[in-house]
Design a protein around this motif. Structure first.
Motif, mmCIF file in Angstrom:
data_model
loop_
_atom_site.group_PDB
_atom_site.id
_atom_site.type_symbol
_atom_site.label_atom_id
_atom_site.label_comp_id
_atom_site.label_asym_id
_atom_site.label_seq_id
_atom_site.Cartn_x
_atom_site.Cartn_y
_atom_site.Cartn_z
ATOM 1 N N LEU B 239 0.832 -1.206 0.000
ATOM 2 C CA LEU B 239 0.000 0.000 0.000
ATOM 3 C C LEU B 239 0.863 1.252 0.000
ATOM 4 O O LEU B 239 0.622 2.203 -0.741
ATOM 5 C CB LEU B 239 -0.916 0.026 1.233
ATOM 6 N N LEU B 240 1.890 1.214 0.836
ATOM 7 C CA LEU B 240 2.773 2.369 0.958
ATOM 8 C C LEU B 240 3.510 2.608 -0.364
ATOM 9 O O LEU B 240 3.720 3.747 -0.778
ATOM 10 C CB LEU B 240 3.771 2.118 2.087
ATOM 11 N N TYR B 241 3.871 1.501 -1.002
ATOM 12 C CA TYR B 241 4.579 1.598 -2.279
ATOM 13 C C TYR B 241 3.681 2.252 -3.327
ATOM 14 O O TYR B 241 4.104 3.153 -4.049
ATOM 15 C CB TYR B 241 4.999 0.196 -2.723
ATOM 16 N N ILE B 242 2.429 1.790 -3.360
ATOM 17 C CA ILE B 242 1.486 2.354 -4.328
ATOM 18 C C ILE B 242 1.269 3.843 -4.054
ATOM 19 O O ILE B 242 1.390 4.684 -4.943
ATOM 20 C CB ILE B 242 0.134 1.596 -4.281
ATOM 21 N N LEU B 243 1.019 4.150 -2.781
ATOM 22 C CA LEU B 243 0.797 5.546 -2.416
ATOM 23 C C LEU B 243 2.055 6.370 -2.675
ATOM 24 O O LEU B 243 1.998 7.485 -3.190
ATOM 25 C CB LEU B 243 0.406 5.651 -0.943
ATOM 26 N N GLY B 244 3.195 5.795 -2.316
ATOM 27 C CA GLY B 244 4.468 6.497 -2.472
ATOM 28 C C GLY B 244 4.715 6.855 -3.924
ATOM 29 O O GLY B 244 5.113 7.978 -4.245
ATOM 30 N N ASN B 245 4.456 5.890 -4.822
ATOM 31 C CA ASN B 245 4.780 6.123 -6.212
ATOM 32 C C ASN B 245 3.728 6.918 -6.963
ATOM 33 O O ASN B 245 3.916 7.253 -8.119
ATOM 34 C CB ASN B 245 5.048 4.797 -6.924
ATOM 35 N N SER B 246 2.594 7.193 -6.300
ATOM 36 C CA SER B 246 1.624 8.044 -6.980
ATOM 37 C C SER B 246 1.606 9.431 -6.350
ATOM 38 O O SER B 246 1.920 10.416 -6.986
ATOM 39 C CB SER B 246 0.239 7.398 -6.926
#
Ligand SMILES: Nc1ncnc2c1ncn2[C@@H]1O[C@H](COP(=O)(O)OP(=O)(O)OP(=O)(O)O)[C@@H](O)[C@H]1O
Ligand SMILES: [Mg+2]
Lengths: 228, 302
Positions: B239-246
């Motif tokens: 989740l953090l990765y998705i949020l981080g990269n968007s």
């Protein structure tokens, strides 16, 4: 040799019910003993004390010459692995199938998988449940659950077998089968203590009978019958 | 008597059968650790911005137009020798004017200026910005007048002081928030796992009655706790990765473009975000296993 010995054993429950009163009793190795008496006379309490499910209030219990009352907590599993027990309320693991429940008794003593896969079906066949291996306890009748419990109690051939009303929910034909199994494992030297209400079984077997009443031993007969 | 196969399959089947409880535990771990991770990134970025502003705090020493080269060199040598000084840059009148022109390109102001009214200066950076006042005082004599050759010293005193007090507050608040979040996480995870063990206390009792040792009973639960913590934290990382990269990365790009700050969690050269990911996963696994361990003590005593 004395396999089991009770010396001045008293058991009083937390609510002050006196369940056993000054019990003195020796059971020889290889003996077959019926524990009889009316409901509430203390039979289950007797059995629970032996596996240390509950503590004694006073007196001592010796198993194979060892005082189990001052057994360290860490040694209790060892004690229980040497005593097969058929519980009055079966105590099956609800999340395990019949096969897995029986296998569990072997898993706790570290038996390898291939032995488990051979021995469990054998024992289930012995109690007539080989076609219900994959059923969960809630999918089994009372008598069937009881037989799973029996299979689990002696699958690892313990030197002592305790059975609390093992024929309580079983039809006479199957009961006879169960008694044959118990006699057979008694024949190979296993000490068997069986609490029961089943008059005909006791009378047909002609084994030692110990009768309890209100927590006291009122009769101890070598080749006894159920009573008047 | 180590039987990894038994414990592994036991953990797996027990998880399958207690799916709802396991699902709750995993979700709890995932959500709480995701929030913790999100805050960790935010705090790190804020800290990065603050650090960079701190290091940008400068002292500008404007020189008189008629200062002699000797005096200028002398001053430069003197300033460089102070231990508070981390850097000194001489900006000549011409350079100052060039910079001014760049900054005000296309503006009418350039047409109105005649000649070069801007002074030459030393731009000093300090290794401890909190010493800025002390350094500034060295350019004054006892009467409070500037020493020879120096026209003015500028360092925005009130702005600096405010910055330092804000830094301290943000730092403390962020630290408290993370500690509170972690505490909440521990309590939530612990309670969830304890509930799932409580739901199975009968089972534990039976296992013990047929001769299972304490460890034999515990290990599948510990595995399960670890597995749930691990899975939950992995979800948190995803989740953090998705949020981080968007979202977060866009925010950081804006910060980089406008402030030229390098110490950021995602875009920074330190790749702090990777440590955050690893930290979350380790934390999740540990929390799972420790919570199970503590919760089990109640039910697997004797
Ligand atoms: N956990 C307990 N707390 C308090 N009293 C108990 C407890 N268990 C049993 N008793 C009491 O102790 C006495 C003996 O009970 P026990 O279960 O040993 O009888 P039993 O001979 O096995 O009876 P049954 O034939 O019905 O199984 C009874 O009076 C019972 O009410
Ligand atoms: Mg009973």
């Amino acid at each position: 040799m004395n396999m089991i010995e009770f010396r001045k054993v008293n058991k009083v429950y937390e609510n002050e019910t006196v369940a056993l009163r000054n019990i003195n009793l020796s059971i020889e190795k290889g003996e077959f003993l019926f524990l009889v008496g009316p409901s509430g006379s203390g039979k289950s309490t007797f059995i629970k004390l032996l596996i240390k499910e509950i503590p004694v209030t006073s007196g001592s219990i010796f198993i194979a010459k060892r005082n189990v009352c001052n057994l360290k907590n860490s040694r209790i599993p060892q004690l229980r692995r040497n005593i097969g027990c058929v519980f009055q309320d079966f105590k099956l693991l609800p999340n395990k199938t019949a096969f897995e429940n029986v296998a569990f008794a072997l898993e706790v003593i570290g038996k390898p998988g291939y032995e488990i896969r051979v021995q469990v079906p054998q024992v289930l066949k012995l109690v007539g449940l080989h076609n219900k291996s994959n059923s969960y306890p809630h999918q089994l009748s009372g008598g069937e659950q009881q037989r799973v419990s029996i299979a689990r109690a002696f699958v690892n051939r313990p030197p002592i077998l305790l059975a609390d009303e093992p024929t309580g929910n079983i039809d006479p034909a199957t009961s006879d089968g169960i008694m044959k199994i118990l006699s057979r494992i008694n024949l190979v030297g296993t000490t068997v203590v069986m609490a029961t209400h089943d008059r005909s079984i006791v009378n047909s077997m002609r084994r030692r009978v110990v009768e309890l009443e209100e927590g006291e031993i009122i009769r101890d007969q070598k080749r006894g019958v159920y009573g008047d | 008597m180590l039987r990894p196969r038994y414990f592994f399959s036991e953990t797996f089947t027990s998880f399958k059968r207690n799916f709802l409880m396991g699902f709750t535990a995993i979700t709890t771990v995932a959500i709480t650790l995701f929030i913790v991770g999100f805050f960790a990134v935010l705090v790190f970025d804020i800290q990065g911005i603050i650090n960079s502003i701190k290091s940008q705090v400068e002292l500008a020493v404007y020189l008189e137009d008629n200062i002699s080269v000797e005096l200028r060199d002398y001053l430069e040598g003197e300033i460089s020798s102070w231990e508070e000084t981390s850097g000194i840059k001489y900006v000549s009148k011409e350079q100052a004017f060039e910079r001014f022109k760049e900054q005000n390109e296309g503006s009418d102001i350039l047409k109105e200026i005649q000649g070069n009214p801007l002074p030459a200066s030393f731009e000093i950076t300090l290794n401890d910005p909190e010493k800025v006042e002390l350094v500034a005082l060295r350019f004054m004599d006892k009467d409070g007048a500037y020493i020879g050759g120096v026209d003015d010293v500028v360092y925005g005193q009130s702005y600096v002081n405010k910055l330092f007090s804000i830094t301290a507050i943000i730092g403390t608040v962020a630290f408290l928030i993370i500690i509170l979040l972690l505490l909440a996480t521990v309590v939530l995870i612990f309670n969830t796992i304890r509930l799932s063990i409580y739901a199975r206390r009968k089972e534990i009792e039976v296992m013990k009655l047929v001769g299972a040792s304490n460890w034999f009973v515990r290990i599948p639960f510990l595995f399960e706790g670890f597995f749930e913590g691990f899975l939950g934290s992995t979800i948190a990382v995803v989740l953090l990765y998705i949020l981080g990269n968007s979202l977060l990365i866009r925010g950081e790009r804006v910060i980089v473009d406008t402030m030229r700050i390098k110490e950021l969690a995602i875009l920074g050269s330190g790749h702090i975000i990777i440590y955050v990911y690893i930290g979350i996963i380790i934390l999740g696994g540990l929390l799972g296993i420790i919570s199970s361990g503590i919760a089990l003590r109640r039910f697997v005593k004797a």
